[in-house]
Motif scaffolding. Structure first.
Motif, PDB file in Angstrom:
ATOM      1  N   GLU A 236       0.785  -1.122   0.001  1.00 59.95           N
ATOM      2  CA  GLU A 236       0.047  -0.058   0.046  1.00 59.95           C
ATOM      3  C   GLU A 236       0.856   1.357  -0.162  1.00 59.95           C
ATOM      4  N   GLU A 237       1.960   1.447   0.717  1.00 59.50           N
ATOM      5  CA  GLU A 237       2.752   2.414   0.939  1.00 59.50           C
ATOM      6  C   GLU A 237       3.712   2.562  -0.425  1.00 59.50           C
ATOM      7  N   ALA A 238       3.909   1.657  -1.252  1.00 55.93           N
ATOM      8  CA  ALA A 238       4.541   1.807  -2.519  1.00 55.93           C
ATOM      9  C   ALA A 238       3.588   2.435  -3.551  1.00 55.93           C
ATOM     10  N   ILE A 239       4.013   3.530  -4.180  1.00 55.68           N
ATOM     11  CA  ILE A 239       3.371   4.150  -5.306  1.00 55.68           C
ATOM     12  C   ILE A 239       3.954   4.240  -6.522  1.00 55.68           C
ATOM     13  N   CYS A 240       5.477   4.578  -6.431  1.00 56.58           N
ATOM     14  CA  CYS A 240       6.123   4.496  -7.578  1.00 56.58           C
ATOM     15  C   CYS A 240       7.167   3.602  -7.736  1.00 56.58           C
ATOM     16  N   SER A 241       7.655   3.191  -8.852  1.00 53.49           N
ATOM     17  CA  SER A 241       8.333   2.010  -9.133  1.00 53.49           C
ATOM     18  C   SER A 241       9.219   2.249 -10.598  1.00 53.49           C
ATOM     19  N   ARG A 242      10.248   1.303 -10.776  1.00 52.04           N
ATOM     20  CA  ARG A 242      11.106   1.556 -12.032  1.00 52.04           C
ATOM     21  C   ARG A 242      11.198  -0.122 -12.466  1.00 52.04           C
ATOM     22  N   TYR A 243      11.336  -0.473 -13.648  1.00 51.64           N
ATOM     23  CA  TYR A 243      11.627  -1.747 -14.328  1.00 51.64           C
ATOM     24  C   TYR A 243      12.792  -1.643 -15.224  1.00 51.64           C
ATOM     25  N   TYR A 244      13.558  -2.870 -14.853  1.00 51.01           N
ATOM     26  CA  TYR A 244      14.695  -3.172 -15.846  1.00 51.01           C
ATOM     27  C   TYR A 244      14.629  -4.478 -16.354  1.00 51.01           C
ATOM     28  N   LEU A 245      15.000  -4.710 -17.379  1.00 53.87           N
ATOM     29  CA  LEU A 245      15.504  -6.295 -18.163  1.00 53.87           C
ATOM     30  C   LEU A 245      16.947  -6.306 -17.923  1.00 53.87           C
ATOM     31  N   ILE A 246      17.554  -7.502 -17.552  1.00 53.78           N
ATOM     32  CA  ILE A 246      18.705  -7.615 -17.619  1.00 53.78           C
ATOM     33  C   ILE A 246      19.324  -8.814 -17.929  1.00 53.78           C
ATOM     34  N   GLU A 247      20.370  -8.987 -18.962  1.00 49.50           N
ATOM     35  CA  GLU A 247      20.847 -10.225 -19.221  1.00 49.50           C
ATOM     36  C   GLU A 247      21.780 -10.709 -18.055  1.00 49.50           C
ATOM     37  N   ASN A 248      21.627 -11.750 -17.536  1.00 49.31           N
ATOM     38  CA  ASN A 248      22.409 -12.375 -16.478  1.00 49.31           C
ATOM     39  C   ASN A 248      22.910 -13.822 -16.977  1.00 49.31           C
ATOM     40  N   GLU A 249      24.249 -13.561 -17.384  1.00 47.73           N
ATOM     41  CA  GLU A 249      24.687 -14.823 -18.253  1.00 47.73           C
ATOM     42  C   GLU A 249      23.618 -15.658 -19.192  1.00 47.73           C
ATOM     43  N   ASN A 250      22.980 -16.697 -19.056  1.00 42.08           N
ATOM     44  CA  ASN A 250      22.096 -17.409 -19.718  1.00 42.08           C
ATOM     45  C   ASN A 250      20.485 -16.991 -19.414  1.00 42.08           C
ATOM     46  N   GLU A 251      20.288 -16.127 -18.497  1.00 45.44           N
ATOM     47  CA  GLU A 251      18.967 -15.809 -18.254  1.00 45.44           C
ATOM     48  C   GLU A 251      18.558 -14.358 -18.466  1.00 45.44           C
ATOM     49  N   LEU A 252      17.415 -14.351 -18.489  1.00 50.20           N
ATOM     50  CA  LEU A 252      16.740 -12.872 -18.658  1.00 50.20           C
ATOM     51  C   LEU A 252      16.097 -12.427 -17.592  1.00 50.20           C
ATOM     52  N   LEU A 253      16.622 -11.481 -16.674  1.00 54.54           N
ATOM     53  CA  LEU A 253      16.012 -11.048 -15.326  1.00 54.54           C
ATOM     54  C   LEU A 253      14.964  -9.905 -15.668  1.00 54.54           C
ATOM     55  N   PHE A 254      14.028  -9.834 -14.742  1.00 55.61           N
ATOM     56  CA  PHE A 254      12.975  -8.545 -14.718  1.00 55.61           C
ATOM     57  C   PHE A 254      13.300  -8.141 -13.398  1.00 55.61           C
ATOM     58  N   VAL A 255      13.722  -6.963 -13.128  1.00 52.97           N
ATOM     59  CA  VAL A 255      14.105  -6.365 -11.864  1.00 52.97           C
ATOM     60  C   VAL A 255      12.813  -5.034 -11.647  1.00 52.97           C
ATOM     61  N   HIS A 256      12.445  -5.136 -10.640  1.00 54.53           N
ATOM     62  CA  HIS A 256      11.290  -4.212 -10.124  1.00 54.53           C
ATOM     63  C   HIS A 256      11.623  -3.591  -8.925  1.00 54.53           C
ATOM     64  N   LYS A 257      12.271  -2.354  -8.949  1.00 57.63           N
ATOM     65  CA  LYS A 257      12.332  -1.259  -8.178  1.00 57.63           C
ATOM     66  C   LYS A 257      11.475  -0.634  -7.554  1.00 57.63           C
ATOM     67  N   ILE A 258      11.211  -0.755  -6.289  1.00 54.94           N
ATOM     68  CA  ILE A 258      10.091  -0.106  -5.705  1.00 54.94           C
ATOM     69  C   ILE A 258      10.178   0.965  -4.476  1.00 54.94           C
ATOM     70  N   TYR A 259       9.824   2.100  -4.525  1.00 51.13           N
ATOM     71  CA  TYR A 259      10.023   3.297  -3.988  1.00 51.13           C
ATOM     72  C   TYR A 259       8.856   3.554  -2.737  1.00 51.13           C
ATOM     73  N   LEU A 260       9.233   3.968  -1.958  1.00 48.90           N
ATOM     74  CA  LEU A 260       8.485   4.576  -0.658  1.00 48.90           C
ATOM     75  C   LEU A 260       7.540   5.790  -1.084  1.00 48.90           C
ATOM     76  N   GLY A 261       6.323   5.566  -1.322  1.00 48.85           N
ATOM     77  CA  GLY A 261       5.509   6.493  -1.704  1.00 48.85           C
ATOM     78  C   GLY A 261       5.863   7.275  -2.932  1.00 48.85           C
ATOM     79  N   PHE A 262       5.832   8.530  -2.978  1.00 44.99           N
ATOM     80  CA  PHE A 262       6.504   9.487  -4.055  1.00 44.99           C
ATOM     81  C   PHE A 262       7.790   9.747  -3.957  1.00 44.99           C
ATOM     82  N   SER A 263       8.514   9.250  -3.026  1.00 41.34           N
ATOM     83  CA  SER A 263       9.742   9.666  -2.523  1.00 41.34           C
ATOM     84  C   SER A 263      10.860   9.287  -3.502  1.00 41.34           C
TER      85      SER A 263
END
Length: 312
Positions: A193-220
């Motif tokens: 509930e306290e998370a409003i903003c986020s940022r997304y990344y796609l990353i090549e990690n050796e033979n894997e494709l990762l999806f990283v979800h970065k979660i911010y506190l509120g609008f900070s």
């Protein structure tokens, strides 16, 4: 952490050409980003520099040993290889007020290389081959507007977000057009509930494709959590993972990458991240979910700093 003094004064105008198997942190600061400070995770040293070709430039992206740079004042762009100092000019691209991201599809020495910009305000992709005099522009449907992009096994992938669903798309280049193939579509992760903003990344990690979800506190700008998912292409689904083993993920505001923690001297199973206007380096431990703050380059100005991870 201490500065490393070199006998050859001419090296001050060139990057530290030491071998490091992982990415370097470079922080551009001072007025108009006139100074660049390189930090080596394996040596635990920082190297102040003033490289003429990087002064008053923004780093749009870094891959394959090349930077895509934008002039701070004009709409000029060019490619720069920091080892050879080879340059390649790119067509002018007008600035917009929307979110813009950039990706190299391959090394600029590869004839298949394309430089691609995505613009959220114009809802278009602009791409060119190194040496072109103008971009090819293609309008994008809302279904194909990327929130993250990367290269993986020689292909360009990007992540879209629409109607609370993530979609992984592979991009095919046919002549002067982009064509899209949807691969994985999945419901968005539930957010605190306290998370409003986020940022997304796609990353090549050796033979894997990762999806990283970065979660911010509120609008900070305070980061409260990360979630990491792995693409399971055999089942066409994202699977959340709790560990990346002896690997480290590196994130800045534009892109992300991964490397062996053993080889680069970083903490295993951790995410090293930086943010604009902040000279600190943060380490998120995926096991205990803690965040540690480091000061890798104490010479850097806090308010004018633009940090990013690059390959040399």
């Amino acid at each position: 952490m201490e500065a490393y003094d070199e006998e050859n004064k001419n090296s001050y105008s060139r990057p530290p050409l030491r071998h490091q198997p992982g990415p370097w942190l470079v922080i551009c600061d001072e007025k108009h980003q006139e100074r660049q400070t390189f930090f080596s995770t394996s040596e635990n040293h920082f190297y102040p520099r003033i490289i003429p070709d990087m002064c008053s430039k923004y780093i749009e992206t870094s891959n394959f040993g090349w930077l895509v740079l934008k002039d701070c004042v004009s709409d000029d762009f060019f490619l720069l290889n920091l080892r050879s100092m080879e340059k390649a000019h790119l067509p002018e691209l007008k600035s917009s007020f929307g979110y813009r991201t950039c990706i190299l599809s391959a090394s600029p020495s590869d004839p298949n290389c394309r430089v691609i910009f995505f613009d959220s305000s114009d809802k278009c992709a602009s791409f060119c081959w190194p040496g072109d005099v103008e971009y090819i522009k293609q309008e994008l449907d809302d279904d194909y507007m990327p929130f993250a992009a990367t290269t993986f096994k020689g292909k360009v992938y990007w992540l879209t977000l629409r109607w609370s669903r993530y979609s992984l798309v592979v991009v095919d280049f046919t002549g002067q057009s982009l064509h899209f193939r949807g691969l994985i579509e999945q419901q968005c992760l539930a957010m605190p509930e306290e998370a409003i903003c986020s940022r997304y990344y796609l990353i090549e990690n050796e033979n894997e494709l990762l999806f990283v979800h970065k979660i911010y506190l509120g609008f900070s700008s305070d980061v409260m959590n990360f979630r990491v998912l792995r693409a399971e292409f055999s089942k066409m689904e994202w699977v959340e993972i709790e560990s990346i083993g002896q690997r480290t993920i590196f994130l800045d505001n534009n892109s992300g990458m991964a490397s062996s923690s053993v080889e680069v001297g970083t903490r295993s199973n951790c995410i090293y991240f930086v943010d604009f206007g902040d000279k600190n380096l943060y380490v998120f431990d995926m096991e205990d979910r803690s965040i540690t703050t480091l000061l890798p380059c104490p010479n850097v100005s806090r308010h004018d700093s633009l940090p990013c991870w690059i390959w040399l």
